[in-house]
Design a protein around this motif. Structure first.
Motif, mmCIF file in Angstrom:
data_model
loop_
_atom_site.group_PDB
_atom_site.id
_atom_site.type_symbol
_atom_site.label_atom_id
_atom_site.label_comp_id
_atom_site.label_asym_id
_atom_site.label_seq_id
_atom_site.Cartn_x
_atom_site.Cartn_y
_atom_site.Cartn_z
ATOM 1 N N ILE A 188 -9.594 12.751 19.784
ATOM 2 C CA ILE A 188 -8.749 13.631 20.595
ATOM 3 C C ILE A 188 -8.341 12.872 21.850
ATOM 4 O O ILE A 188 -9.192 12.476 22.649
ATOM 5 C CB ILE A 188 -9.494 14.917 20.979
ATOM 6 C CG1 ILE A 188 -9.912 15.694 19.726
ATOM 7 C CG2 ILE A 188 -8.625 15.799 21.869
ATOM 8 C CD1 ILE A 188 -10.759 16.916 20.019
ATOM 9 N N SER A 189 -7.071 12.652 22.007
ATOM 10 C CA SER A 189 -6.599 11.927 23.182
ATOM 11 C C SER A 189 -6.324 12.890 24.325
ATOM 12 O O SER A 189 -6.091 14.091 24.118
ATOM 13 C CB SER A 189 -5.325 11.142 22.854
ATOM 14 O OG SER A 189 -4.256 12.026 22.567
ATOM 15 N N ILE A 190 -6.369 12.370 25.520
ATOM 16 C CA ILE A 190 -6.008 13.158 26.692
ATOM 17 C C ILE A 190 -4.562 13.638 26.539
ATOM 18 O O ILE A 190 -3.709 12.876 26.077
ATOM 19 C CB ILE A 190 -6.151 12.297 27.965
ATOM 20 C CG1 ILE A 190 -7.634 12.068 28.268
ATOM 21 C CG2 ILE A 190 -5.467 12.935 29.160
ATOM 22 C CD1 ILE A 190 -7.884 11.081 29.381
ATOM 23 N N PRO A 191 -4.257 14.884 26.880
ATOM 24 C CA PRO A 191 -2.869 15.366 26.787
ATOM 25 C C PRO A 191 -2.006 14.730 27.881
ATOM 26 O O PRO A 191 -1.901 15.242 28.991
ATOM 27 C CB PRO A 191 -3.004 16.880 26.976
ATOM 28 C CG PRO A 191 -4.270 17.046 27.769
ATOM 29 C CD PRO A 191 -5.184 15.932 27.325
ATOM 30 N N PHE A 192 -1.402 13.593 27.551
ATOM 31 C CA PHE A 192 -0.688 12.798 28.546
ATOM 32 C C PHE A 192 0.428 13.582 29.238
ATOM 33 O O PHE A 192 0.690 13.389 30.427
ATOM 34 C CB PHE A 192 -0.094 11.542 27.895
ATOM 35 C CG PHE A 192 -1.119 10.502 27.549
ATOM 36 C CD1 PHE A 192 -1.610 9.656 28.518
ATOM 37 C CD2 PHE A 192 -1.597 10.381 26.254
ATOM 38 C CE1 PHE A 192 -2.560 8.693 28.208
ATOM 39 C CE2 PHE A 192 -2.546 9.429 25.938
ATOM 40 C CZ PHE A 192 -3.032 8.579 26.914
ATOM 41 N N SER A 193 1.100 14.445 28.489
ATOM 42 C CA SER A 193 2.258 15.141 29.051
ATOM 43 C C SER A 193 1.893 15.940 30.294
ATOM 44 O O SER A 193 2.624 15.929 31.294
ATOM 45 C CB SER A 193 2.889 16.056 28.000
ATOM 46 O OG SER A 193 1.925 16.978 27.504
#
Length: 494
Positions: A21-26
């Protein structure tokens, strides 16, 4: 201000526990802008908390002026609608702002749902602080670039927000607010934009084909945070095309080596095949870049030309050879379902993968995302009203459980949903159920780690075993069903 990253569990299905799970960059970059100015915010990530409503209630108690900023991709559109309806019902005086690439692609459609007070078009970092101050002082946003809204039932869309030329102006992501036990911090973007015009890609919707770069010093400072502070030793450079500026890559590699990070880290990058050359790959390999992701899309030259890929199979094969010779693992992506594609075109992709000894392969279905040439060409046959973007997932065949019927968003001529699903499953089986591939999957610790993770420790691995068994069972049933369907169709056609 409460940020909500909308997501859907259907996106990954039973694979969810095994995908990083990646950090929600947006929303992370937007929060970075607010944090720099000591402005108050909270965030909710539906990737992690599927039931977001208790968190909405909890965080709403912290604010007199409730401002909700929802960011979502096309597949999560329905989730954004449900969340917005909940907010409207329970907090009718709140302000709702929708943003993200789907909103930028379909602003009028989004406003016609009458759920968002405002929408935002383009890159929001340059405007988020002004939006915050305006709304907290009870002012409207009518003159801010990038803003869209309804006034007296008329849709007003301001000029798109200008792209951010200097990416260093955006603060570093506030990693400290994200739980490293939940999120994989091993992703880093060093640029934005892509100069190419593939018919199925909407990445240029905000950047207008202009590529912008973070400075080398900024990239190195972020790497230092990830490696030295958060002990991230597997890092993916998430740029659309990492090799688009070779001079910059060489300089970056030199500094990485000076820090000796290449001795303890494995890096991954994404590139177009035509930008790969021997000298660059040799340096990358020495600098710890052990995996390259290439979006091949098709092994048919005619299909490549029809989708505007702007490279040929000879270039792709040469790039794979160069990477393999320098011991760089090759991951590749193929897309099935392009218009005018046939079964032979898809079969070539399997043959090409095996012949070129690609390490990790994904066989995806095409998704005609709003804002793409593919979408504008085939909107009239996609039946959006009945599916409302729920099936805008590029991995439907492998992700959907065996008891769920698949409806692909776009099919080639003379191809049914059943036929395309069966072919994709068969190609996965044919590629991965080979002795050499099974051996790598079982015994190479880092094999495909960026896509599939069993766990970081024995406790997590043991905890995931029942879910892994369920996943394997589901895939087995899907394969058996596909075989019987194939036999039936073969006999029926005869």
């Amino acid at each position: 201000m409460i940020f909500i990253n909308c997501a859907t569990k259907k996106s990954l299905g039973l694979f969810k526990r095994f995908f990083p799970i990646s950090i929600p960059f947006s929303i992370a970059y937007l929060m970075a802008m607010l944090k720099q100015n000591n402005l108050q915010f909270h965030y909710i990530d539906q990737q992690v908390n599927e039931n977001v409503y208790p968190l909405i209630d909890k965080f709403s108690n912290f604010y007199e002026k409730r401002i909700f900023c929802l960011s979502f991709l096309t597949e999560s559109f329905n989730s954004a609608i449900r969340i917005s309806k909940y907010i409207r019902l329970n907090y009718p005086n709140s302000i709702i702002i929708w943003g993200g690439i789907h909103v930028t692609a379909m602003p009028e459609d989004c406003l016609n749902y009458d759920l968002a007070n405002y929408i935002f078009l383009g890159e929001g970092e340059s405007a988020i602080n002004e939006i915050y101050y305006r709304l907290h002082s009870n002012q409207n946003l009518y003159d801010i670039k990038g803003i869209g809204f309804k006034h007296k039932n008329k849709i007003i869309l301001n000029d798109r927000a200008p792209i951010i030329e200097n990416l260093d102006e955006i603060p570093v992501i506030p990693y400290e607010i994200f739980n490293p036990k939940i999120y994989n911090f091993g992703y880093l973007t060093t640029s934005r934009g892509c100069p190419y015009s593939c018919s199925f890609c909407n990445n240029n919707l905000t950047g207008n084909k202009k590529v912008r770069f973070k400075s080398i010093s900024r990239v190195i400072s972020e790497l230092e945070i990830l490696i030295e502070k958060y002990k991230q030793y597997d890092i993916t450079f998430y740029d659309d095309n990492f090799l688009i500026n070779k001079t910059r890559v060489f300089e970056m590699c030199e500094i990485i080596q000076q820090h000796n990070w290449h001795k303890k880290c494995n890096f991954m990058f994404q590139s177009r095949a035509k930008d790969i050359d021997k000298d660059t790959v040799q340096l990358l390999s020495k600098t710890g870049f052990k995996t390259a992701f290439i979006c091949i899309e098709s092994a048919s030259q005619e299909i490549l030309e029809s989708i505007g890929k702007n490279e040929n199979l000879e270039q792709i094969s040469k790039a794979i050879r160069i990477l393999k010779n320098e011991n760089v693992q090759v991951m590749a992506n193929f897309i099935f379902g392009f218009p005018f594609e046939n079964k032979e075109d898809r079969s070539k992709c399997l043959e090409y993968s095996i012949t070129n000894d690609i390490d990790v392969v994904k066989f995806n279905n095409v998704v005609p995302y709003p804002g793409t040439k593919l979408y504008s060409q085939f909107i009239n046959i996609l039946n959006f009203n009945s599916i409302n973007f729920d099936n805008f997932n590029s991995q439907l065949a492998i992700i959907k459980p065996f008891y769920k019927k698949i409806k692909f968003p776009l099919l080639p001529q003379n191809t049914t949903n059943n036929e395309l699903e069966i072919e994709i499953l068969y190609y996965y089986f044919k590629f991965y159920f080979r002795f050499t591939r099974i051996k790598k999957i079982l015994f190479e610790k880092k094999w495909g780690n960026i896509l599939f993770q069993y766990g970081d420790n024995i406790k997590t691995i043991l905890k995931n075993i029942p879910f892994f068994i369920l996943l394997v069972f589901n895939l087995f049933i899907k394969l058996i069903i596909a075989i019987f369907k194939y036999i039936f169709m073969f006999l029926f056609k005869r």
